[in-house]
Structure formats: structure tokens, C-alpha cells
Design an enzyme around this catalytic site. Structure first.
Site, PDB file in Angstrom:
ATOM      1  N   TYR A  95       0.836  -1.195   0.000  1.00  0.00           N
ATOM      2  CA  TYR A  95       0.000   0.000   0.000  1.00  0.00           C
ATOM      3  C   TYR A  95       0.872   1.246   0.000  1.00  0.00           C
ATOM      4  O   TYR A  95       1.936   1.263   0.638  1.00  0.00           O
ATOM      5  CB  TYR A  95      -0.884   0.046   1.242  1.00  0.00           C
ATOM      6  CG  TYR A  95      -2.069  -0.890   1.188  1.00  0.00           C
ATOM      7  CD1 TYR A  95      -3.260  -0.488   0.615  1.00  0.00           C
ATOM      8  CD2 TYR A  95      -1.994  -2.169   1.724  1.00  0.00           C
ATOM      9  CE1 TYR A  95      -4.357  -1.335   0.564  1.00  0.00           C
ATOM     10  CE2 TYR A  95      -3.086  -3.026   1.674  1.00  0.00           C
ATOM     11  CZ  TYR A  95      -4.266  -2.603   1.091  1.00  0.00           C
ATOM     12  OH  TYR A  95      -5.337  -3.447   1.049  1.00  0.00           O
ATOM     13  N   TYR A  99      -0.701  -9.817   0.456  1.00  0.00           N
ATOM     14  CA  TYR A  99       0.326  -9.218   1.320  1.00  0.00           C
ATOM     15  C   TYR A  99       0.284  -9.823   2.716  1.00  0.00           C
ATOM     16  O   TYR A  99      -0.761 -10.292   3.166  1.00  0.00           O
ATOM     17  CB  TYR A  99       0.181  -7.692   1.376  1.00  0.00           C
ATOM     18  CG  TYR A  99      -1.137  -7.177   1.888  1.00  0.00           C
ATOM     19  CD1 TYR A  99      -1.376  -7.038   3.256  1.00  0.00           C
ATOM     20  CD2 TYR A  99      -2.146  -6.796   1.007  1.00  0.00           C
ATOM     21  CE1 TYR A  99      -2.579  -6.542   3.725  1.00  0.00           C
ATOM     22  CE2 TYR A  99      -3.368  -6.304   1.473  1.00  0.00           C
ATOM     23  CZ  TYR A  99      -3.569  -6.175   2.828  1.00  0.00           C
ATOM     24  OH  TYR A  99      -4.762  -5.684   3.295  1.00  0.00           O
ATOM     25  N   ARG A 119      -2.955 -11.876   3.519  1.00  0.00           N
ATOM     26  CA  ARG A 119      -4.271 -11.509   2.996  1.00  0.00           C
ATOM     27  C   ARG A 119      -4.386 -11.947   1.534  1.00  0.00           C
ATOM     28  O   ARG A 119      -3.488 -11.646   0.741  1.00  0.00           O
ATOM     29  CB  ARG A 119      -4.495  -9.986   3.039  1.00  0.00           C
ATOM     30  CG  ARG A 119      -4.576  -9.310   4.399  1.00  0.00           C
ATOM     31  CD  ARG A 119      -5.726  -9.714   5.305  1.00  0.00           C
ATOM     32  NE  ARG A 119      -6.973 -10.139   4.669  1.00  0.00           N
ATOM     33  CZ  ARG A 119      -7.912  -9.337   4.177  1.00  0.00           C
ATOM     34  NH1 ARG A 119      -7.764  -8.036   4.241  1.00  0.00           N
ATOM     35  NH2 ARG A 119      -9.001  -9.819   3.628  1.00  0.00           N
ATOM     36  N   HIS A 174      -7.128  -8.378  -2.768  1.00  0.00           N
ATOM     37  CA  HIS A 174      -8.463  -7.788  -2.643  1.00  0.00           C
ATOM     38  C   HIS A 174      -8.426  -6.315  -2.977  1.00  0.00           C
ATOM     39  O   HIS A 174      -7.371  -5.678  -2.946  1.00  0.00           O
ATOM     40  CB  HIS A 174      -9.007  -7.978  -1.214  1.00  0.00           C
ATOM     41  CG  HIS A 174      -8.122  -7.366  -0.172  1.00  0.00           C
ATOM     42  ND1 HIS A 174      -7.082  -8.043   0.409  1.00  0.00           N
ATOM     43  CD2 HIS A 174      -8.105  -6.119   0.361  1.00  0.00           C
ATOM     44  CE1 HIS A 174      -6.471  -7.249   1.278  1.00  0.00           C
ATOM     45  NE2 HIS A 174      -7.063  -6.081   1.260  1.00  0.00           N
ATOM     46  N   HIS A 223     -10.448  -2.851  -1.654  1.00  0.00           N
ATOM     47  CA  HIS A 223     -11.376  -2.286  -0.671  1.00  0.00           C
ATOM     48  C   HIS A 223     -12.399  -1.405  -1.389  1.00  0.00           C
ATOM     49  O   HIS A 223     -12.027  -0.615  -2.259  1.00  0.00           O
ATOM     50  CB  HIS A 223     -10.628  -1.428   0.345  1.00  0.00           C
ATOM     51  CG  HIS A 223      -9.669  -2.208   1.211  1.00  0.00           C
ATOM     52  ND1 HIS A 223     -10.018  -2.652   2.461  1.00  0.00           N
ATOM     53  CD2 HIS A 223      -8.394  -2.608   1.008  1.00  0.00           C
ATOM     54  CE1 HIS A 223      -8.978  -3.293   2.999  1.00  0.00           C
ATOM     55  NE2 HIS A 223      -7.978  -3.286   2.140  1.00  0.00           N
TER      56      HIS A 223
HETATM   57 FE   LIG Z   1      -6.191  -4.520   2.416  1.00  0.00          FE
END
Ligand SMILES: [Fe+3]
Lengths: 257, 200
Positions: A126, A165, A175, A178, A180
Site C-alpha cells: 500500500y 500481502y 491476505r 483484494h 477495498h
Molecule cells: Fe487490504
């Protein structure tokens, strides 16, 4: 003792079994996660212990919660729905298009409402200062987009396939990839924040956030479908994901300003 | 099944909620999200407080959204909360003139948030309030609550929700700090837990 995946697997299985028993005993289907879902450790101190107080909206149609904030053309720019065009250069990764419809529980389109998305880059990183994962940042990808639904409730994004990640819920926690989503309906009661997943991700069974949706059919609704018709020749692969908003909405009455 | 069939008479099953996670901070908050009141408006109030977890610790990564009517009780249908700048791709901020009724605020490192908005007017049968939606890492489904402002004690005493929640009503009424400033803490769990709502 550090918490292992095996520990979390046991907890996930226990929660699944408890839900299956509740349904077998006649309890209703649970479309949403329970807020007290211990396999996701961050939930432990952040859920209310007292029962929520129910508001019967039919008894008071004047509630401000039965209306939604408005968004319009001023709130988005032309390239907001194309996350590959937010920098001078091309981002790294597989280009994808994600499209679907925003609907209410009756299947009616939710028009002219705001959909916001954010995601990791193709390496699973991110563009957030607190992000600890040392996968490379992409100078040509921020991973934030927004759009307004059209007259049929349709939305459309062009972006990059996000990477999975690691996180620190337990040792070796990952995770699944995906995106969000933050969504507004025609009423504030329909507000939804959620995550869209990609088909056949091998990480699904290990992830306590996805597994917090203990109902199998409900969990499937978080997974987009590959849609060849949405793939753009020589450019991107297409995914279809319809969103259905829960919660009561006002019957449509035009209100004077 | 992610293409929803809307031809049948049965209702479509809803998309499940998920946590907002820890990394929405570069995506959802926007410049001026907390400055909901038009500049210099005489009905401006400041509401502020902390978001606290079950151990009484501040939640530094919560997101608070406020939604309320105008002082005359009507509901705004005005866009422009998060005006964008087509030249830079950044946020322009609100125009300082129109009232959209909606704001979004991220808690700071101390778990504190604030907003300046207009004092809500009454609608329907109850006392006036601001609707609140709280998101956080760890919170799998957002939480709704309401901020009632002190002042009209008769309206508060007869409000249908406040009368129903008994001795927990204090968690829904902001504390007056003078000068149009009100304190409203949101306790997610434990002693003094805020009354949270579900709409049916
Ligand atoms: Fe996330």
C-alpha cells in the site's frame, strides 16, 4: 507462544461449526460477519458487548438516516476511475477492469452514488506511510479510485491486479488479493465498506477476515467473477462484481429543499 | 455468484461487510472533511471527542462519518463535499458556501476527532441529532450511533430512542463545553459503552 496458522485454522473451524449449528437449530442466515470474531485479533477490543438498539424505520419515515449524502460530478475527476492514469508512467502489473452494478435488496439500481476503492499495488504494497511490508512501492501507482454509478447503477474501474500481502494477525498471515470498496446507497442506513476478492485464490481458507463471513454463500458474494466480455482486447482482464446494499431505504418521495 | 439475478421476485442477498482495515488513510479522508458548516455560519457547532477501545485506549485509526439535517430540519441534497481539482487530481475542499450535511474525519494519533457543522434541526417525532457512522481496523461491520446536543431538555426527555435506552442515554448526549463546542466520546466496548444502533 506465537500464534500460528494452525491455531487460527482451529478457531476458524470452531466458528464455522458454531454457525452451522445455529442455522441447523433454526437461527437465521448471517449475511454479515459477527463483530466479535476472535480469529481476527484486532476485533477483540473493538466490538460492542451490549446488543445493538433496533430502530424501526417504518415507524419514523422522517429519519435523516433514511436519506443519503449526495455526490456529484464535482466530487470526482475524469480519471478517478482509471487507477493506471494517475501518474506520468505506466504502473507495473496486470491491468484489470472491474465492473458491476450497485443494487438494493429489492434488486433496484442505486443511481448517481459514490463508490470509492483503494488497494495494494501488484507487489502487495500500500502507498501508506505506516505500511511495514517491504515489497516495492510503484511510483506510478497510488491505488485510490472513485466513481459515480450511472442510471442503471453501473460502475467501472480500470486498475492493476493487486498482490496478496502479509500482515501480523499471526505468524505467516497473508491476505488474499483484494480491493477495498466504500459505497453509499440511497439511505445512510445502507452504508457499506467491504472488500472484493478474485476467483480461486488459494489463500481464502487461511484468512480470518474473509472467513469472518461464516455463511458459505455470503462469503462467495465477496468474490468477483472473471468475465471475458469485460476483458478489453490487448489491454486488460475483466472482473464482474455486483454489490447489494443491506438496510432499509426510504420509499422514494421527492422532498422540497 | 457475483452477477446478481434481479429477474426473480425474491430479494437479492446483501454483500457482506468487511473491516475498513488499517490503510484507508490515503484513500478515504479528504481535505476539509471535518469542516461541514459553511464559513461563518451563525448556527455552527463544534463537536469533538475520542474513540476508545475496550481497554479504554484511544483508537488512532478510526474513521467517523457525520450526517445531519439543516438547522430547519430539512435534508441537504447538495453534492460537493469532496470537490476534486481536475488540474492536480487532488482535493479542492468544500466551497465554504453550500451545506452538504456530510463529513468524514479520521481520528488522530490520540484517537481524537472533531468536526464543525450546523446545529441539526428537528425531524419527525424525536429530538434533533447528528447521525454517526464509525469505521475502524478490527471492526468487521461499521457502527451507527447518534449525537444529541443538549439545550432543549423537553425534546430530549421525550425522544423515543433516549427514553428507550434508560441509564445509557448519557452516552448519546454530547457534553456542552461552552462557546458552541460539544464533547462526544465513542466507547466501542466496556464501561460506558456507547449505544449503537441497527436500522430495520
Ligand atoms: Fe487490504
Amino acid at each position: 507462544m506465537p500464534l500460528t496458522q494452525a491455531d487460527i485454522d482451529v478457531e476458524i473451524a470452531t466458528e464455522h461449526a458454531a454457525y452451522a449449528k445455529r442455522v441447523a437449530d433454526g437461527a437465521p442466515v448471517e449475511h454479515h460477519p459477527r463483530r466479535d470474531y476472535a480469529p481476527y485479533r484486532s476485533s477483540v477490543l473493538r466490538h460492542p458487548r451490549q446488543a445493538l438498539v433496533a430502530i424501526d424505520t417504518a415507524k419514523d419515515p422522517e429519519l435523516v438516516e433514511l436519506h443519503s449524502p449526495a455526490f456529484g460530478e464535482r466530487d470526482i475527476t475524469e480519471t478517478d476511475d482509471d487507477l493506471t492514469r494517475h501518474h506520468r508512467g505506466e504502473p507495473v502489473g496486470e491491468r484489470i477492469t472491474v465492473s458491476g452494478r450497485l443494487l438494493d435488496r429489492a434488486g433496484r439500481p442505486v443511481r448517481s452514488q459514490l463508490i470509492e476503492i483503494w488497494q495494494a499495488n501488484s507487489a502487495g504494497r500500500y502507498a501508506h506511510q505506516r505500511e511495514q511490508h517491504d515489497a516495492p512501492l510503484d511510483p506510478n501507482f497510488t491505488g485510490v479510485g472513485r466513481t459515480l454509478t450511472d442510471a442503471e447503477g453501473r460502475y467501472h474501474f480500470t486498475t492493476i491486479q493487486p498482490g496478496p500481502y502479509p500482515w501480523r494477525n499471526h505468524v505467516n498471515a497473508w491476505r488474499p488479493a483484494h480491493i477495498h470498496f466504500s459505497v453509499f446507497g440511497s439511505a445512510f442506513t445502507q452504508r457499506l465498506v467491504t472488500q472484493m476478492y478474485f476467483p480461486n485464490d488459494p489463500l481464502f481458507p487461511y484468512d480470518p477476515i474473509l472467513q469472518s463471513v461464516t455463511d458459505d454463500a455470503a462469503r462467495q458474494r465477496l468474490v468477483a467473477s472473471y468475465d471475458h466480455g469485460l476483458s478489453v482486447p490487448e489491454f486488460s482482464l475483466g472482473y464482474r462484481w455486483d454489490i447489494v446494499l443491506d438496510g432499509p431505504a426510504a420509499t422514494w418521495i421527492e422532498e422540497g429543499r | 455468484m457475483t452477477k446478481i439475478d434481479t429477474s426473480g421476485p425474491e430479494h437479492a442477498p446483501p454483500t457482506p461487510s468487511h473491516t475498513v482495515g488499517p490503510f484507508y488513510g490515503y484513500a478515504l479522508p479528504f481535505r476539509g472533511g471535518e469542516e461541514i458548516a459553511p464559513l461563518g455560519h451563525p448556527d455552527t457547532v463544534t463537536v469533538h471527542g475520542y474513540v476508545l477501545d475496550g481497554a479504554g485506549r484511544p483508537v488512532p485509526d478510526a474513521l467517523v462519518e457525520l450526517w445531519g439535517p439543516r438547522p430547519d430540519g430539512t435534508v441537504p441534497r447538495v453534492d460537493g463535499s469532496m470537490r476534486r481539482d481536475p488540474a492536480t487530481g487532488g482535493h479542492l475542499g468544500r466551497n465554504g458556501v453550500e451545506f452538504t450535511g456530510w463529513g468524514r474525519i479520521q481520528t488522530d494519533a490520540d484517537g481524537h476527532w472533531y468536526a464543525r457543522t450546523l446545529r441539526p434541526g428537528p425531524r419527525g417525532t424525536g429530538a434533533p441529532y447528528l447521525s454517526v457512522c464509525v469505521f475502524a481496523r478490527g471492526l468487521l461491520v461499521h457502527l451507527f450511533t447518534r449525537i444529541y446536543l443538549p439545550g432543549d431538555e423537553t425534546a430530549l426527555a421525550t425522544d423515543p430512542l433516549l427514553t428507550r435506552v434508560g441509564d445509557r442515554r448519557g452516552t448519546l448526549i454530547a457534553g456542552a463545553e461552552g462557546g458552541g463546542t460539544y464533547r462526544f466520546d465513542i466507547r466501542l466496548q466496556g464501561e460506558g459503552e456507547t449505544v449503537f444502533l441497527e436500522y430495520r
